[in-house]
Design a protein around this motif. Structure first.
Motif, PDB file in Angstrom:
ATOM      1  N   SER A  21     -36.820 -11.117   0.378  1.00 37.06           N
ATOM      2  CA  SER A  21     -38.361 -11.270  -0.300  1.00 37.06           C
ATOM      3  C   SER A  21     -38.442  -9.912  -1.449  1.00 37.06           C
ATOM      4  O   SER A  21     -37.875  -9.029  -1.489  1.00 37.06           O
ATOM      5  N   CYS A  22     -39.189 -10.500  -2.729  1.00 39.70           N
ATOM      6  CA  CYS A  22     -39.182  -9.503  -4.001  1.00 39.70           C
ATOM      7  C   CYS A  22     -41.350  -9.611  -4.454  1.00 39.70           C
ATOM      8  O   CYS A  22     -41.569 -11.017  -4.324  1.00 39.70           O
ATOM      9  N   ALA A  23     -41.556  -8.627  -3.804  1.00 39.21           N
ATOM     10  CA  ALA A  23     -42.874  -9.095  -3.719  1.00 39.21           C
ATOM     11  C   ALA A  23     -43.217  -7.620  -5.700  1.00 39.21           C
ATOM     12  O   ALA A  23     -42.682  -7.248  -5.507  1.00 39.21           O
ATOM     13  N   ALA A  24     -44.301  -8.470  -5.984  1.00 42.79           N
ATOM     14  CA  ALA A  24     -44.098  -7.997  -7.787  1.00 42.79           C
ATOM     15  C   ALA A  24     -45.198  -7.937  -8.067  1.00 42.79           C
ATOM     16  O   ALA A  24     -46.354  -8.471  -7.547  1.00 42.79           O
ATOM     17  N   SER A  25     -46.078  -6.572  -8.525  1.00 39.73           N
ATOM     18  CA  SER A  25     -47.238  -6.003  -8.943  1.00 39.73           C
ATOM     19  C   SER A  25     -47.616  -6.934 -10.160  1.00 39.73           C
ATOM     20  O   SER A  25     -46.233  -6.912 -10.496  1.00 39.73           O
ATOM     21  N   GLY A  26     -49.071  -6.952 -10.679  1.00 37.73           N
ATOM     22  CA  GLY A  26     -48.978  -7.155 -12.185  1.00 37.73           C
ATOM     23  C   GLY A  26     -49.505  -8.629 -12.038  1.00 37.73           C
ATOM     24  O   GLY A  26     -49.734  -9.762 -10.519  1.00 37.73           O
ATOM     25  N   SER A  27     -50.463  -9.450 -12.443  1.00 32.91           N
ATOM     26  CA  SER A  27     -51.129 -10.202 -13.417  1.00 32.91           C
ATOM     27  C   SER A  27     -50.121 -11.486 -13.731  1.00 32.91           C
ATOM     28  O   SER A  27     -50.791 -12.256 -14.208  1.00 32.91           O
ATOM     29  N   THR A  28     -49.023 -11.259 -13.979  1.00 31.46           N
ATOM     30  CA  THR A  28     -48.257 -12.034 -15.491  1.00 31.46           C
ATOM     31  C   THR A  28     -47.155 -12.815 -14.601  1.00 31.46           C
ATOM     32  O   THR A  28     -46.147 -13.071 -15.289  1.00 31.46           O
ATOM     33  N   PHE A  29     -46.890 -12.490 -13.266  1.00 30.20           N
ATOM     34  CA  PHE A  29     -45.773 -13.036 -12.577  1.00 30.20           C
ATOM     35  C   PHE A  29     -45.693 -14.993 -12.431  1.00 30.20           C
ATOM     36  O   PHE A  29     -44.189 -14.433 -12.352  1.00 30.20           O
ATOM     37  N   SER A  30     -46.228 -15.204 -13.043  1.00 31.83           N
ATOM     38  CA  SER A  30     -46.273 -16.389 -12.519  1.00 31.83           C
ATOM     39  C   SER A  30     -45.876 -17.172 -14.064  1.00 31.83           C
ATOM     40  O   SER A  30     -45.215 -17.858 -14.126  1.00 31.83           O
ATOM     41  N   ILE A  31     -45.597 -16.458 -14.839  1.00 26.71           N
ATOM     42  CA  ILE A  31     -44.796 -16.826 -16.167  1.00 26.71           C
ATOM     43  C   ILE A  31     -43.943 -16.145 -16.418  1.00 26.71           C
ATOM     44  O   ILE A  31     -43.349 -15.761 -17.797  1.00 26.71           O
ATOM     45  N   ALA A  32     -43.366 -15.704 -15.471  1.00 21.72           N
ATOM     46  CA  ALA A  32     -42.207 -14.603 -15.836  1.00 21.72           C
ATOM     47  C   ALA A  32     -41.422 -15.317 -15.237  1.00 21.72           C
ATOM     48  O   ALA A  32     -40.941 -15.841 -14.592  1.00 21.72           O
ATOM     49  N   THR A  33     -40.290 -14.832 -15.619  1.00 21.05           N
ATOM     50  CA  THR A  33     -38.616 -15.316 -15.086  1.00 21.05           C
ATOM     51  C   THR A  33     -38.365 -14.288 -14.131  1.00 21.05           C
ATOM     52  O   THR A  33     -38.265 -13.290 -14.995  1.00 21.05           O
ATOM     53  N   MET A  34     -37.725 -14.984 -12.710  1.00 17.21           N
ATOM     54  CA  MET A  34     -37.142 -14.628 -11.779  1.00 17.21           C
ATOM     55  C   MET A  34     -35.763 -13.926 -11.538  1.00 17.21           C
ATOM     56  O   MET A  34     -35.250 -15.323 -11.866  1.00 17.21           O
TER      57      MET A  34
END
Length: 115
Positions: A21-34
């Protein structure tokens, strides 16, 4: 400042499974490539799998059919389900976030597959 925190690594026998699992902070997660990358001792870091904001997925040939990447935008988390693990899957697995030419990396989690 984006922070990525990986978890789920460990020691497993060949043929076993792990879920990273990789948990990300910040509000732009949904529009980022992971993406998930790995680095074995003495080797360069290599792409394992990636998933775009519109859920387009790419896998390294070596993991196709065994690994599955997914994301939960409500939880700001990306996952890597790893099945049928092989000793050559051993390495440090890193989470990567790419958005608007800005790249962030997690600290990595160790995966060791014993034969």
């Amino acid at each position: 400042q984006v922070r990525l925190v990986e978890s789920g690594g460990g020691l497993v026998q060949a043929g076993g499974s792990l879920r990273l699992s990789c948990a990300a902070s910040g509000s732009t997660f949904s529009i980022a490539t992971m993406g998930w990358y790995r680095q074995a001792p003495g080797n360069q870091r290599e792409l394992v799998a990636s998933i775009t904001s519109n859920f387009r997925i790419n896998y390294a040939d070596s993991v196709k059919g065994r690994f599955t990447i997914s994301r939960d935008n409500a939880k700001n988390t990306v996952y890597l389900q790893m099945n049928s693990l092989k000793p050559e899957d051993t390495g440090v697995y890193y989470c990567k976030r790419t958005f608007s030419q800005i790249v962030n990396w997690g600290q990595g989690t160790q995966v060791t597959v014993s034969s």
